[in-house]
Design a protein around this motif. Structure first.
Motif, PDB file in Angstrom:
ATOM      1  N   VAL A  28       5.421   0.667  -1.265  1.00  0.00           N
ATOM      2  CA  VAL A  28       4.555   0.020  -0.630  1.00  0.00           C
ATOM      3  C   VAL A  28       2.857   0.289  -0.709  1.00  0.00           C
ATOM      4  CG1 VAL A  28       3.759  -0.686   1.850  1.00  0.00           C
ATOM      5  CG2 VAL A  28       6.169  -0.380   1.590  1.00  0.00           C
ATOM      6  N   TRP A  29       2.249  -1.101  -0.861  1.00  0.00           N
ATOM      7  CA  TRP A  29       0.764  -0.856  -1.186  1.00  0.00           C
ATOM      8  C   TRP A  29      -0.003  -1.431  -0.088  1.00  0.00           C
ATOM      9  CZ3 TRP A  29      -2.975  -4.536  -2.428  1.00  0.00           C
ATOM     10  CH2 TRP A  29      -4.184  -4.285  -3.034  1.00  0.00           C
ATOM     11  N   THR A  30      -0.970  -0.603   0.331  1.00  0.00           N
ATOM     12  CA  THR A  30      -1.720  -1.331   1.561  1.00  0.00           C
ATOM     13  C   THR A  30      -3.255  -0.567   1.500  1.00  0.00           C
ATOM     14  OG1 THR A  30      -2.304  -1.459   3.822  1.00  0.00           O
ATOM     15  CG2 THR A  30      -1.517   0.598   3.216  1.00  0.00           C
ATOM     16  N   THR A  31      -4.272  -1.490   1.588  1.00  0.00           N
ATOM     17  CA  THR A  31      -5.611  -1.043   1.736  1.00  0.00           C
ATOM     18  C   THR A  31      -6.120  -0.773   3.117  1.00  0.00           C
ATOM     19  OG1 THR A  31      -6.287  -3.551   1.803  1.00  0.00           O
ATOM     20  CG2 THR A  31      -6.236  -2.323  -0.513  1.00  0.00           C
ATOM     21  N   THR A  32      -5.352  -0.662   3.805  1.00  0.00           N
ATOM     22  CA  THR A  32      -5.486  -0.302   5.323  1.00  0.00           C
ATOM     23  C   THR A  32      -4.783   0.781   5.826  1.00  0.00           C
ATOM     24  OG1 THR A  32      -4.179  -2.052   6.231  1.00  0.00           O
ATOM     25  CG2 THR A  32      -6.389  -2.682   5.945  1.00  0.00           C
ATOM     26  N   PRO A  33      -4.836   1.877   5.450  1.00  0.00           N
ATOM     27  CA  PRO A  33      -3.956   3.134   5.796  1.00  0.00           C
ATOM     28  C   PRO A  33      -4.012   3.167   7.544  1.00  0.00           C
ATOM     29  CG  PRO A  33      -5.584   3.873   3.806  1.00  0.00           C
ATOM     30  CD  PRO A  33      -5.627   2.369   4.298  1.00  0.00           C
ATOM     31  N   TRP A  34      -5.177   2.834   7.863  1.00  0.00           N
ATOM     32  CA  TRP A  34      -5.301   3.057   9.516  1.00  0.00           C
ATOM     33  C   TRP A  34      -4.274   2.230  10.390  1.00  0.00           C
ATOM     34  CZ3 TRP A  34      -6.561  -0.976  12.646  1.00  0.00           C
ATOM     35  CH2 TRP A  34      -6.988  -2.135  11.788  1.00  0.00           C
ATOM     36  N   THR A  35      -3.719   1.207   9.578  1.00  0.00           N
ATOM     37  CA  THR A  35      -2.720   0.429  10.224  1.00  0.00           C
ATOM     38  C   THR A  35      -1.254   0.958  10.180  1.00  0.00           C
ATOM     39  OG1 THR A  35      -2.081  -1.266   8.452  1.00  0.00           O
ATOM     40  CG2 THR A  35      -4.004  -1.816  10.049  1.00  0.00           C
ATOM     41  N   LEU A  36      -1.203   1.813   9.231  1.00  0.00           N
ATOM     42  CA  LEU A  36       0.136   2.330   8.984  1.00  0.00           C
ATOM     43  C   LEU A  36       0.957   3.007  10.156  1.00  0.00           C
ATOM     44  CD1 LEU A  36      -0.002   3.810   5.362  1.00  0.00           C
ATOM     45  CD2 LEU A  36       1.469   1.935   6.242  1.00  0.00           C
ATOM     46  N   THR A 116       7.656 -15.961   2.258  1.00  0.00           N
ATOM     47  CA  THR A 116       7.100 -16.563   0.869  1.00  0.00           C
ATOM     48  C   THR A 116       5.549 -16.142   0.990  1.00  0.00           C
ATOM     49  OG1 THR A 116       6.768 -18.825   1.981  1.00  0.00           O
ATOM     50  CG2 THR A 116       8.719 -18.225   0.673  1.00  0.00           C
ATOM     51  N   TYR A 117       5.000 -15.499   1.930  1.00  0.00           N
ATOM     52  CA  TYR A 117       3.438 -15.343   1.806  1.00  0.00           C
ATOM     53  C   TYR A 117       3.180 -14.212   0.894  1.00  0.00           C
ATOM     54  CZ  TYR A 117       2.471 -11.162   4.691  1.00  0.00           C
ATOM     55  OH  TYR A 117       2.285  -9.732   5.027  1.00  0.00           O
ATOM     56  N   VAL A 118       4.169 -13.412   0.523  1.00  0.00           N
ATOM     57  CA  VAL A 118       4.050 -12.120  -0.412  1.00  0.00           C
ATOM     58  C   VAL A 118       3.676 -12.552  -1.797  1.00  0.00           C
ATOM     59  CG1 VAL A 118       5.346 -10.191  -1.305  1.00  0.00           C
ATOM     60  CG2 VAL A 118       5.902 -11.042   1.119  1.00  0.00           C
ATOM     61  N   ILE A 126       5.764  -5.616  -2.150  1.00  0.00           N
ATOM     62  CA  ILE A 126       6.259  -5.313  -0.812  1.00  0.00           C
ATOM     63  C   ILE A 126       5.414  -5.081   0.164  1.00  0.00           C
ATOM     64  CG2 ILE A 126       8.058  -3.647   0.734  1.00  0.00           C
ATOM     65  CD1 ILE A 126       9.432  -3.228  -2.038  1.00  0.00           C
ATOM     66  N   VAL A 127       5.274  -5.593   1.268  1.00  0.00           N
ATOM     67  CA  VAL A 127       3.955  -5.673   1.953  1.00  0.00           C
ATOM     68  C   VAL A 127       4.176  -4.790   3.245  1.00  0.00           C
ATOM     69  CG1 VAL A 127       2.147  -6.923   3.294  1.00  0.00           C
ATOM     70  CG2 VAL A 127       3.152  -7.770   1.071  1.00  0.00           C
ATOM     71  N   HIS A 128       3.558  -3.891   3.457  1.00  0.00           N
ATOM     72  CA  HIS A 128       3.565  -3.255   4.778  1.00  0.00           C
ATOM     73  C   HIS A 128       3.075  -4.358   6.077  1.00  0.00           C
ATOM     74  CE1 HIS A 128       1.518  -1.158   8.154  1.00  0.00           C
ATOM     75  NE2 HIS A 128       0.528  -1.266   7.816  1.00  0.00           N
ATOM     76  N   THR A 129       3.952  -4.235   7.002  1.00  0.00           N
ATOM     77  CA  THR A 129       3.792  -5.029   8.076  1.00  0.00           C
ATOM     78  C   THR A 129       3.535  -4.463   9.306  1.00  0.00           C
ATOM     79  OG1 THR A 129       5.242  -6.700   7.097  1.00  0.00           O
ATOM     80  CG2 THR A 129       4.995  -7.034   9.533  1.00  0.00           C
ATOM     81  N   ALA A 130       2.240  -4.988   9.981  1.00  0.00           N
ATOM     82  CA  ALA A 130       1.945  -4.348  11.264  1.00  0.00           C
ATOM     83  C   ALA A 130       1.219  -5.650  12.245  1.00  0.00           C
ATOM     84  CB  ALA A 130       0.838  -3.482  11.048  1.00  0.00           C
ATOM     85  N   PRO A 131       2.130  -6.314  12.910  1.00  0.00           N
ATOM     86  CA  PRO A 131       1.905  -7.578  13.530  1.00  0.00           C
ATOM     87  C   PRO A 131       0.461  -7.794  14.349  1.00  0.00           C
ATOM     88  CG  PRO A 131       3.660  -6.390  14.724  1.00  0.00           C
ATOM     89  CD  PRO A 131       3.366  -5.746  13.569  1.00  0.00           C
ATOM     90  N   ALA A 132      -0.131  -6.436  14.960  1.00  0.00           N
ATOM     91  CA  ALA A 132      -1.257  -7.029  15.609  1.00  0.00           C
ATOM     92  C   ALA A 132      -2.428  -7.062  14.528  1.00  0.00           C
ATOM     93  CB  ALA A 132      -1.547  -5.874  16.517  1.00  0.00           C
ATOM     94  N   PHE A 133      -2.207  -6.831  13.318  1.00  0.00           N
ATOM     95  CA  PHE A 133      -3.440  -6.912  12.450  1.00  0.00           C
ATOM     96  C   PHE A 133      -3.342  -7.732  11.234  1.00  0.00           C
ATOM     97  CE2 PHE A 133      -2.606  -2.506  14.018  1.00  0.00           C
ATOM     98  CZ  PHE A 133      -3.800  -2.397  14.895  1.00  0.00           C
ATOM     99  N   GLY A 134      -2.464  -8.854  11.343  1.00  0.00           N
ATOM    100  CA  GLY A 134      -2.401  -9.797  10.509  1.00  0.00           C
ATOM    101  C   GLY A 134      -1.660 -11.181  10.938  1.00  0.00           C
ATOM    102  N   GLU A 135      -2.082 -12.303  10.433  1.00  0.00           N
ATOM    103  CA  GLU A 135      -1.288 -13.543  10.997  1.00  0.00           C
ATOM    104  C   GLU A 135      -0.015 -13.452  10.338  1.00  0.00           C
ATOM    105  OE1 GLU A 135      -2.713 -17.841  10.173  1.00  0.00           O
ATOM    106  OE2 GLU A 135      -4.483 -16.592  10.884  1.00  0.00           O
ATOM    107  N   ASP A 136       0.060 -13.444   9.017  1.00  0.00           N
ATOM    108  CA  ASP A 136       1.353 -13.220   8.151  1.00  0.00           C
ATOM    109  C   ASP A 136       2.160 -12.187   8.747  1.00  0.00           C
ATOM    110  OD1 ASP A 136       0.574 -15.420   6.398  1.00  0.00           O
ATOM    111  OD2 ASP A 136      -0.599 -13.891   5.483  1.00  0.00           O
ATOM    112  N   ASP A 137       1.851 -10.884   9.092  1.00  0.00           N
ATOM    113  CA  ASP A 137       2.401 -10.027   9.684  1.00  0.00           C
ATOM    114  C   ASP A 137       3.059 -10.173  11.149  1.00  0.00           C
ATOM    115  OD1 ASP A 137       0.139  -9.043   8.141  1.00  0.00           O
ATOM    116  OD2 ASP A 137       0.931  -7.137   8.360  1.00  0.00           O
ATOM    117  N   MET A 138       2.202 -11.181  11.719  1.00  0.00           N
ATOM    118  CA  MET A 138       2.621 -11.510  13.288  1.00  0.00           C
ATOM    119  C   MET A 138       3.667 -12.560  13.018  1.00  0.00           C
ATOM    120  SD  MET A 138       2.363 -11.162  16.451  1.00  0.00           S
ATOM    121  CE  MET A 138       0.950 -10.592  17.255  1.00  0.00           C
TER     122      MET A 138
END
Ligand code: VAL
Length: 190
Positions: A28-36, A116-118, A126-138
């Protein structure tokens, strides 16, 4: 300030279900490690092709086939291929559980969901999902019944873990250090 870009491994809890050996992981790749710390799931594109391939250390990593060479290099050995839709509800162990432990809601099952947003233009597909921090995640989290953890308070400070009270982005370094210590940091770019 720029957020660091990190590749992390989420080990599958039942790799045998996909015919893979123990230690096989989602990459998984992310540019927002603080959301992990607030990860609840990962998003996979149902129509993309995915592969499980060995990195230089022999660890089996799942990622989009189209990103294999860019991420793992020319020589990576592919051990298995999957259509994204075959990778639905595959469970894994997340890097952090502190937020859940604190909420006391019992252990959720961290797993993959399809959406399909991936994109496969960067990252691993493969996208890290943290619902409070993104619309797609939610959206993904609602579709799959993943818990919604709001890990940051109204003043922008973390509510859980060793970085409790720290302004969200200021926790990046500490979180990156933890990722290394927990053995899930695969690669760091800055
Ligand atoms: N999904 C995003 C990411 O991978 C955030 C919103 C958690 O960085």
């Amino acid at each position: 300030i720029q957020d660091p870009s990190v590749y992390v491994t989420f080990d599958l809890t039942e790799p045998d279900k996909l015919g893979l050996e123990p230690g096989a992981a989602f990459l998984v790749w992310t540019t927002t490690p603080w959301t992990l710390p607030y990860n609840v799931g990962v998003a996979i594109h149902p129509e993309f092709e995915y592969v499980a391939a060995k990195d230089e250390a022999g660890k089996v990593l799942i990622l989009a086939k189209s990103l294999l060479t860019e991420v793992l290099g020319e020589t990576a050995e592919v051990v298995k291929s999957f259509k994204g839709s075959e990778l639905e509800r595959v469970s894994y162990s997340p890097p952090f559980t502190e937020a859940y432990d604190a909420e006391g809601e019992g252990k959720p099952v961290w797993m993959s969901g399809l959406d399909t947003y991936v994109s496969d233009s960067d990252g691993t597909g493969i996208v890290h999902t943290a619902p409070a921090f993104g619309e797609d995640d939610m959206r993904l989290s609602r579709n799959y019944g993943f818990p919604v953890i709001v890990g940051v308070d109204e003043t922008g400070k973390h509510r859980y873990g060793p970085w409790k009270g720290v302004f969200f982005r200021d926790a990046n370094n500490a979180i990156v250090r933890e990722l290394r210590e927990r053995g899930v940091m695969w690669r760091e770019k800055n």
